[in-house]
Each structure stands twice: as structure tokens, then as C-alpha cells.
Design an enzyme around this catalytic site. Structure first.
Site, mmCIF file in Angstrom:
data_model
loop_
_atom_site.group_PDB
_atom_site.id
_atom_site.type_symbol
_atom_site.label_atom_id
_atom_site.label_comp_id
_atom_site.label_asym_id
_atom_site.label_seq_id
_atom_site.Cartn_x
_atom_site.Cartn_y
_atom_site.Cartn_z
ATOM 1 C CG HIS A 138 -1.493 1.221 1.460
ATOM 2 N ND1 HIS A 138 -1.276 2.163 2.616
ATOM 3 C CD2 HIS A 138 -2.739 2.096 0.763
ATOM 4 C CE1 HIS A 138 -2.104 3.209 2.555
ATOM 5 N NE2 HIS A 138 -2.767 3.163 1.362
ATOM 6 C CB SER A 139 0.834 4.442 0.374
ATOM 7 O OG SER A 139 1.192 5.644 0.279
ATOM 8 C CG LEU A 140 7.034 3.853 1.354
ATOM 9 C CD1 LEU A 140 8.042 4.523 0.275
ATOM 10 C CD2 LEU A 140 7.572 4.115 2.727
ATOM 11 C CB ALA A 149 1.860 0.336 -3.907
ATOM 12 C CG HIS A 200 -3.865 7.010 0.589
ATOM 13 N ND1 HIS A 200 -3.285 6.623 -0.610
ATOM 14 C CD2 HIS A 200 -2.765 6.900 1.569
ATOM 15 C CE1 HIS A 200 -1.781 6.316 -0.379
ATOM 16 N NE2 HIS A 200 -1.550 6.412 0.828
#
Length: 343
Positions: free
Chosen positions: A127-129, A131, A308
Site C-alpha cells: 500500500h502506498s509507499l 506499493a 487512500h
């Protein structure tokens, strides 16, 4: 700040499908793990049979392994899912004094973890970073990654070349000030659990946009995101290393992001939250999607309602897509079986 008074009806109620209910008890328990590294240990949570199909879970900036707590409960059975607290986060060791974190460290630490686990090949759900880390690691070491699921980040953000020097200058100055502050042994702020969660909730909704995270999701993350006062049981401070807030010293241009993107060869699922930022310009976002589509026949892009932290707020929305992606045999030559139909 009173956490209970903060409005939390930012996301609509979601009905869980009967099919997905079958998976709610597949991973009822987890075990805490510690993986040795030269500066201490990497902490994490492990679910499922050790002989199950391996999945590595990576979290976003200033989050922790708890980011996967709710998604794992909707995952199909048969997996060994290990979610990590990345260096300096959650219950993992901080770097030694005088050091600071940089993006390239992520790939070293993933390699160290996979070597320790003796996983020759695995899937990554990030997820996010996390990812971005998962996608770039799969570009660097395609022989190790079977599939990658990237949640709400299309790529690490690029920066125009003209801004690099000024941004690097600012980063160095912030780093020096931060090291001085830590060396001076200044006062550590402590709050009760309610206020700690309230502050984290407000910060996350400022950074990720209003509705990016719910009260319940914050409380899940704070189970690993807080540490108790050494003497007062009802007071807490943040577990994340302050040095994680030092901006990246050296950045990249869009061509670097696209070069890495072009090297992702494994099946690649990108999930985008409709109510979240693209974390880049619209033009660069479309450019990176085009790179993925042109270089990877098994790239899949899907959008879902939510902010998010949609994987933590409403995991039941995206879990069926992730389950289908993870279970699919992309090597099957039969056309009717090779289609990835989300309807």
C-alpha cells in the site's frame, strides 16, 4: 483533542458479499515475528500455514504491519501472509544515531527479509509507499516476485530536474537540524490513547485527503504505532523514528520512473482509490499507466470508491479483485481462462 467527537461518517456503508464471507475466518490468528538485521530486527505479523503460498505485505509511510489486519481477513485460504514493520516503523528497530533513511534502503531490507525467510519466490501486496517498493523490487528482481498488488500508488513520484538542487539543499538542512534535536535529548511528547489516535487521524486526513482513513482504521494502526511511557501506563508517544520525516535528498525525473515501470514483468494489479490523490501530475500518471500497458500484457488497472486507506477502511470492496488476481493462472494459454473479467 477528543477523538470520540471527530466525525467519522466519511465513507459509505458497504455490504459484504456472501462469497467473501466464506473467507472471514480463514486467518483467525497471527504470530509476532522478528527478523535479524545488522542494526537490530525487522518486526512483523504472520498469518496462515507456514507451508502456504507466500505473500509479503508492505505498508505506507509512517504506517505499520497493522495496515493489512482487515484485508487479510478477506483473503482466500491457503496463503502464508507476512506483513512487516519497515525499518524505523512500528516495532522494528530504528537506525543507529547519526544515520537516516533513504529510498534505496527499502530494496536491501526486502532482499534481507526474503533471504531470511528462504522464500525463492513470493507475491507482494503493498500500500502506498509499500506499493512503490513492491513494484520497483519486482523490476529489480523479477525472478523473485510472482505477482505484485499495488494499492493506491501508481509509481514513486517524480520531480522536474530544475527543482532537484533546491530540494536537496532543503533536505540536508532539515536532516542536520533533526540530528541535533535527537542528540540533545529533547522532551518527548506523550498523550493518552484517545488524543494520540485523534492526532494521527487528523494528520492522516490532512496528508491523504478528507475521508482517507476512518477512526477504526487509525486505532488498528496505533496498536503498533504507539509506545507506552516508561512510567505512566496511560500515556503514549509515536513508535516511528522521527528521521523518517526527513525529505528525500535525491529525487528522480519521470524517465527514471518509466524505466523501472517498463521492467515489471510479473502479473501486476494496480488498485486506485477514486477519492485519493494520484501523488503525481495527471500527465505523469497517464504516462506511467501507458508504460505498464505497453510492456506488461498482465497489467491490470482497477478503480474503487474510497480514500487512500481503502484497503483498511473497506477491505471487502477490493478483496474479491485481489483474490481473483492472486488465484489466476496467467500462464494458461486458453483464451477464455486467461481473461481477467471483473464483472
Amino acid at each position: 483533542m477528543h477523538f470520540a467527537k471527530i466525525r467519522t461518517h466519511l465513507l459509505p456503508a458497504v455490504r459484504i458479499s456472501q462469497t467473501n464471507r466464506l473467507f472471514l475466518s480463514s486467518y483467525p490468528e497471527f504470530e509476532e515475528i522478528r527478523i535479524p538485521v545488522p542494526y537490530g530486527h525487522i518486526a512483523g505479523k504472520a498469518w496462515g500455514n507456514p507451508d502456504g503460498k507466500p505473500i509479503l505485505g508492505l505498508h505506507g509511510w509512517l504506517d505499520n504491519a497493522g495496515t493489512h489486519d482487515r484485508l487479510i481477513q478477506h483473503l482466500a485460504p491457503g496463503y502464508r501472509f507476512i506483513a512487516l514493520d519497515q525499518p524505523g516503523h512500528g516495532r522494528s528497530s530504528h537506525y543507529p544515531p547519526g544515520m537516516q533513511y533513504k529510498m534505496s534502503d527499502a530494496f536491501t531490507f526486502i532482499r534481507q527479509v526474503l533471504d531470511h525467510l528462504k522464500w525463492d519466490k513470493c507475491c507482494i501486496v503493498g500500500h502506498s509507499l509499500g506499493a512503490g517498493m513492491g513494484m520497483w523490487y519486482s523490476a529489480l528482481f523479477p525472478e523473485q516476485i510472482e505477482k505484485v498488488v499495488a494499492i493506491d500508488l501508481a509509481s514513486f513520484g517524480s520531480m522536474s530536474l530544475q527543482k532537484h538542487v533546491s530540494v536537496s539543499r532543503k533536505s540536508v538542512k532539515i536532516a542536520v537540524d533533526m540530528h541535533k534535536k535527537l542528540a540533545s535529548g529533547g522532551k518527548i511528547p506523550y498523550y493518552n490513547f484517545e488524543d494520540s489516535c485523534g492526532r494521527a487521524f487528523m494528520a492522516a486526513n490532512v496528508l491523504g485527503g478528507l475521508g482517507s482513513i476512518t477512526k477504526e482504521s487509525v486505532e488498528i494502526l496505533m496498536k503498533r504505532g504507539l509506545v507506552k511511557h516508561p512510567e505512566k501506563e496511560d500515556l503514549y508517544t509515536w513508535s516511528a523514528d522521527l528521521r523518517l520525516r526527513i525529505p528525500t535528498t535525491f529525487n528522480m525525473v519521470q524517465e527514471v520512473a518509466e524505466e523501472y515501470g517498463s521492467k515489471i514483468s510479473c502479473p501486476h494489479l494496480l488498485i486506485k482509490a477514486k477519492d485519493s490523490s494520484k501523488y503525481t501530475t495527471d500527465e505523469n500518471f497517464e504516462r506511467i499507466l501507458k508504460v505498464y500497458r505497453n510492456h506488461n500484457p498482465n497489467f491490470i488497472y482497477r478503480e474503487f470508491e474510497g480514500g487512500h486507506h481503502l484497503h483498511l477502511n473497506t477491505p471487502e470492496l477490493i478483496a474479491p479483485t485481489i483474490n481473483k488476481f492472486l488465484e489466476k493462472d496467467f500462464a494458461d494459454p486458453e483464451p477464455e481462462k486467461s481473461q481477467f473479467d471483473m464483472i
